[in-house]
Structures are given as structure tokens and as C-alpha cells.
Design a protein around this motif. Structure first.
Motif, PDB file in Angstrom:
ATOM      1  N   SER A   1       1.625   7.369  -7.124  1.00  0.00           N
ATOM      2  CA  SER A   1       0.260   7.542  -7.409  1.00  0.00           C
ATOM      3  C   SER A   1       0.765   9.551  -7.690  1.00  0.00           C
ATOM      4  CB  SER A   1      -0.577   7.525  -6.649  1.00  0.00           C
ATOM      5  OG  SER A   1      -0.563   8.818  -4.905  1.00  0.00           O
ATOM      6  N   PRO A   2       0.396  10.102  -8.928  1.00  0.00           N
ATOM      7  CA  PRO A   2       0.191  11.134  -9.262  1.00  0.00           C
ATOM      8  C   PRO A   2      -0.431  12.361  -7.951  1.00  0.00           C
ATOM      9  CG  PRO A   2      -0.608   9.998 -10.672  1.00  0.00           C
ATOM     10  CD  PRO A   2      -0.579   9.026  -9.987  1.00  0.00           C
ATOM     11  N   GLN A   3      -0.904  11.658  -7.712  1.00  0.00           N
ATOM     12  CA  GLN A   3      -1.802  12.257  -5.946  1.00  0.00           C
ATOM     13  C   GLN A   3      -1.010  12.709  -4.765  1.00  0.00           C
ATOM     14  OE1 GLN A   3      -3.162   9.961  -7.148  1.00  0.00           O
ATOM     15  NE2 GLN A   3      -4.932  10.943  -8.579  1.00  0.00           N
ATOM     16  N   TRP A   4       0.506  11.827  -4.269  1.00  0.00           N
ATOM     17  CA  TRP A   4       1.039  11.641  -3.619  1.00  0.00           C
ATOM     18  C   TRP A   4       2.372  12.783  -4.046  1.00  0.00           C
ATOM     19  CZ3 TRP A   4       2.000  10.221   1.207  1.00  0.00           C
ATOM     20  CH2 TRP A   4       3.434  10.365   1.357  1.00  0.00           C
ATOM     21  N   ALA A   5       3.045  12.469  -5.149  1.00  0.00           N
ATOM     22  CA  ALA A   5       4.294  13.910  -5.698  1.00  0.00           C
ATOM     23  C   ALA A   5       3.325  14.730  -5.875  1.00  0.00           C
ATOM     24  CB  ALA A   5       4.277  13.105  -7.375  1.00  0.00           C
ATOM     25  N   GLN A   6       1.764  14.818  -6.256  1.00  0.00           N
ATOM     26  CA  GLN A   6       1.175  17.029  -5.828  1.00  0.00           C
ATOM     27  C   GLN A   6       1.624  16.938  -5.027  1.00  0.00           C
ATOM     28  OE1 GLN A   6      -2.164  17.162  -7.456  1.00  0.00           O
ATOM     29  NE2 GLN A   6      -3.092  19.001  -7.752  1.00  0.00           N
ATOM     30  N   GLN A   7       0.951  16.192  -3.623  1.00  0.00           N
ATOM     31  CA  GLN A   7       1.032  16.317  -2.465  1.00  0.00           C
ATOM     32  C   GLN A   7       2.592  16.893  -1.390  1.00  0.00           C
ATOM     33  OE1 GLN A   7      -1.376  17.373  -0.972  1.00  0.00           O
ATOM     34  NE2 GLN A   7      -0.303  17.813   1.086  1.00  0.00           N
ATOM     35  N   GLN A   8       3.937  16.018  -2.278  1.00  0.00           N
ATOM     36  CA  GLN A   8       4.999  16.634  -1.819  1.00  0.00           C
ATOM     37  C   GLN A   8       5.685  17.778  -2.533  1.00  0.00           C
ATOM     38  OE1 GLN A   8       6.389  14.559   0.734  1.00  0.00           O
ATOM     39  NE2 GLN A   8       4.378  13.987   0.779  1.00  0.00           N
ATOM     40  N   GLU A   9       5.012  18.432  -3.670  1.00  0.00           N
ATOM     41  CA  GLU A   9       5.772  19.350  -4.444  1.00  0.00           C
ATOM     42  C   GLU A   9       4.593  20.460  -3.797  1.00  0.00           C
ATOM     43  OE1 GLU A   9       4.865  19.581  -8.547  1.00  0.00           O
ATOM     44  OE2 GLU A   9       6.088  17.345  -8.826  1.00  0.00           O
ATOM     45  N   GLU A  10       3.218  20.512  -3.325  1.00  0.00           N
ATOM     46  CA  GLU A  10       2.909  20.996  -2.621  1.00  0.00           C
ATOM     47  C   GLU A  10       3.704  21.339  -0.859  1.00  0.00           C
ATOM     48  OE1 GLU A  10      -0.745  20.554  -2.365  1.00  0.00           O
ATOM     49  OE2 GLU A  10      -1.827  20.632  -5.093  1.00  0.00           O
ATOM     50  N   ASP A  11       3.973  20.141  -0.214  1.00  0.00           N
ATOM     51  CA  ASP A  11       4.153  20.340   0.981  1.00  0.00           C
ATOM     52  C   ASP A  11       5.563  21.179   1.049  1.00  0.00           C
ATOM     53  OD1 ASP A  11       2.036  19.672   1.824  1.00  0.00           O
ATOM     54  OD2 ASP A  11       2.897  17.709   2.132  1.00  0.00           O
ATOM     55  N   GLY A  12       6.467  20.721   0.036  1.00  0.00           N
ATOM     56  CA  GLY A  12       7.689  20.996  -0.342  1.00  0.00           C
ATOM     57  C   GLY A  12       8.774  21.143   1.106  1.00  0.00           C
ATOM     58  N   ASP A  13       7.930  20.730   2.299  1.00  0.00           N
ATOM     59  CA  ASP A  13       9.465  20.042   3.183  1.00  0.00           C
ATOM     60  C   ASP A  13       9.953  18.702   3.074  1.00  0.00           C
ATOM     61  OD1 ASP A  13       7.909  17.845   3.643  1.00  0.00           O
ATOM     62  OD2 ASP A  13       6.888  19.314   5.445  1.00  0.00           O
ATOM     63  N   GLY A  14       9.959  17.817   2.330  1.00  0.00           N
ATOM     64  CA  GLY A  14      10.570  17.110   2.235  1.00  0.00           C
ATOM     65  C   GLY A  14      10.664  15.419   3.788  1.00  0.00           C
ATOM     66  N   ASP A  15       9.440  15.628   4.307  1.00  0.00           N
ATOM     67  CA  ASP A  15       9.244  14.387   5.516  1.00  0.00           C
ATOM     68  C   ASP A  15       8.400  13.631   4.329  1.00  0.00           C
ATOM     69  OD1 ASP A  15       8.069  13.393   7.437  1.00  0.00           O
ATOM     70  OD2 ASP A  15       7.422  14.617   8.045  1.00  0.00           O
TER      71      ASP A  15
ATOM     72  N   PRO B   1       0.777  -1.081  -0.190  1.00  0.00           N
ATOM     73  CA  PRO B   1      -0.346   0.252   0.191  1.00  0.00           C
ATOM     74  C   PRO B   1       0.950   1.670  -0.117  1.00  0.00           C
ATOM     75  CG  PRO B   1      -1.246  -1.500   2.073  1.00  0.00           C
ATOM     76  CD  PRO B   1       0.581  -2.157   0.899  1.00  0.00           C
ATOM     77  N   ARG B   2       1.838   1.595   0.895  1.00  0.00           N
ATOM     78  CA  ARG B   2       2.817   2.587   0.762  1.00  0.00           C
ATOM     79  C   ARG B   2       3.618   2.573  -0.696  1.00  0.00           C
ATOM     80  NH1 ARG B   2       8.225   3.873   4.394  1.00  0.00           N
ATOM     81  NH2 ARG B   2       8.890   6.183   3.471  1.00  0.00           N
ATOM     82  N   CYS B   3       4.012   1.627  -1.487  1.00  0.00           N
ATOM     83  CA  CYS B   3       4.551   2.304  -2.249  1.00  0.00           C
ATOM     84  C   CYS B   3       3.630   2.064  -3.805  1.00  0.00           C
ATOM     85  CB  CYS B   3       5.124   0.440  -2.659  1.00  0.00           C
ATOM     86  SG  CYS B   3       6.895   0.407  -2.241  1.00  0.00           S
ATOM     87  N   GLN B   4       2.580   2.165  -3.596  1.00  0.00           N
ATOM     88  CA  GLN B   4       1.244   1.958  -4.612  1.00  0.00           C
ATOM     89  C   GLN B   4       0.539   3.471  -3.980  1.00  0.00           C
ATOM     90  OE1 GLN B   4      -2.210  -1.028  -4.234  1.00  0.00           O
ATOM     91  NE2 GLN B   4      -0.993  -2.689  -4.543  1.00  0.00           N
ATOM     92  N   LEU B   5       0.646   4.555  -2.659  1.00  0.00           N
ATOM     93  CA  LEU B   5       0.141   5.864  -2.849  1.00  0.00           C
ATOM     94  C   LEU B   5       1.944   6.839  -3.205  1.00  0.00           C
ATOM     95  CD1 LEU B   5      -1.492   7.388  -1.747  1.00  0.00           C
ATOM     96  CD2 LEU B   5      -0.004   7.276   0.354  1.00  0.00           C
ATOM     97  N   GLU B   6       2.705   6.012  -2.934  1.00  0.00           N
ATOM     98  CA  GLU B   6       3.692   6.837  -3.801  1.00  0.00           C
ATOM     99  C   GLU B   6       4.282   6.866  -4.966  1.00  0.00           C
ATOM    100  OE1 GLU B   6       7.445   6.934  -1.163  1.00  0.00           O
ATOM    101  OE2 GLU B   6       6.050   6.727   1.297  1.00  0.00           O
TER     102      GLU B   6
END
Length: 135
Positions: A49-63, A42-47
Motif C-alpha cells: 500500500s502507498p500508506q506503508w511506503a510513506q510510513q517507511q520513508e518517514e520512519d527512515g530507520d529500515g525497521d 495481509p502483510r503483503c497487502q499492507l506493505e
């Protein structure tokens, strides 16, 4: 085994093949190179996903947002100290485990080869009987 928080009854407990702080790319490469599979947890599937990548870009904290031992007070340092103390023992255990896996893999290959040889001989024998019957 130690949980980072209370687990509800019946909760699935899983073990990671890799350190929890590795990113998707590192985990997938290691899974393929060392274990010969592509992880679909489940973790690899989530990460992936395009939604995950977009969320990481928006957060921008590297966490990554995933809970790890490092989040406990002093957890990162304590984990490093324990790992250093147990390093050679765990390396030996890992080498032994890898050796056993290699032996099992060799045995499986030999079993498959023997089964293929037996099947080919049976097919040849059946073909020979069929030709005699047609004559």
C-alpha cells in the motif's frame, strides 16, 4: 511450533514461506519463482500500500515493524546456530518435499491431459452422432 507471545484463544496461526526479515520485493519474487503464486496475505497487502511506503520513508530507520525471532535476546545468533546445525537435514527435507511436489505436479498434468483427450473423444463422438441424425 513456538509463539513469540501469548496467543488469544481462536487466533489464526500462520506459517511463513520465507524468513520474516525479507522485504516485500524479495518475498514476492520468491513466491512467484519457487511456488508459482503471488502472495496476497495481509502483510503483503499492507506493505504494497502507498500508506506503508510513506510510513517507511518517514520512519527512515529500515525497521519493518514486524515482530521476528531476532527481536528476542540473542535470538538472531541462536537461530543462526540452530539453522547451521540442522542445515543439511533441513536441506534434505526441503529437497525431498520439492521432489514430491514435482511428482504431484507431473501427475496432475498427466491427469489433465488424459481428461482433455477423453473430452475431445466424447465431443467427436457426439458430433458424429449429430451428423448421422441430420442425414
Amino acid at each position: 511450533m513456538r509463539a513469540l507471545h501469548a496467543l488469544p484463544a481462536g487466533a489464526e496461526v500462520t506459517l511463513s514461506y520465507f524468513p520474516l526479515h525479507w522485504d516485500l520485493r524479495e518475498r514476492q519474487a520468491q513466491a512467484q519463482q519457487v511456488y508459482g503464486f503471488t502472495c496476497g496475505c495481509p502483510r503483503c497487502q499492507l506493505e504494497a500500500s502507498p500508506q506503508w511506503a510513506q510510513q517507511q520513508e518517514e520512519d527512515g530507520d529500515g525497521d519493518s515493524g514486524w515482530e521476528t525471532d531476532d527481536e528476542e535476546e540473542g535470538g538472531g545468533q541462536e537461530a543462526e546456530q540452530v539453522a547451521a546445525a540442522a542445515g543439511s537435514e533441513s536441506d534434505h527435507d526441503m529437497e525431498e518435499s520439492e521432489h514430491q511436489q514435482q511428482q504431484q505436479l507431473q501427475q496432475l498434468r498427466a491427469d489433465i491431459q488424459a481428461a482433455a483427450t477423453t473430452a475431445a473423444a466424447a465431443a467427436a463422438a457426439a458430433s458424429g452422432k449429430q451428423q448421422k441424425q441430420q442425414e
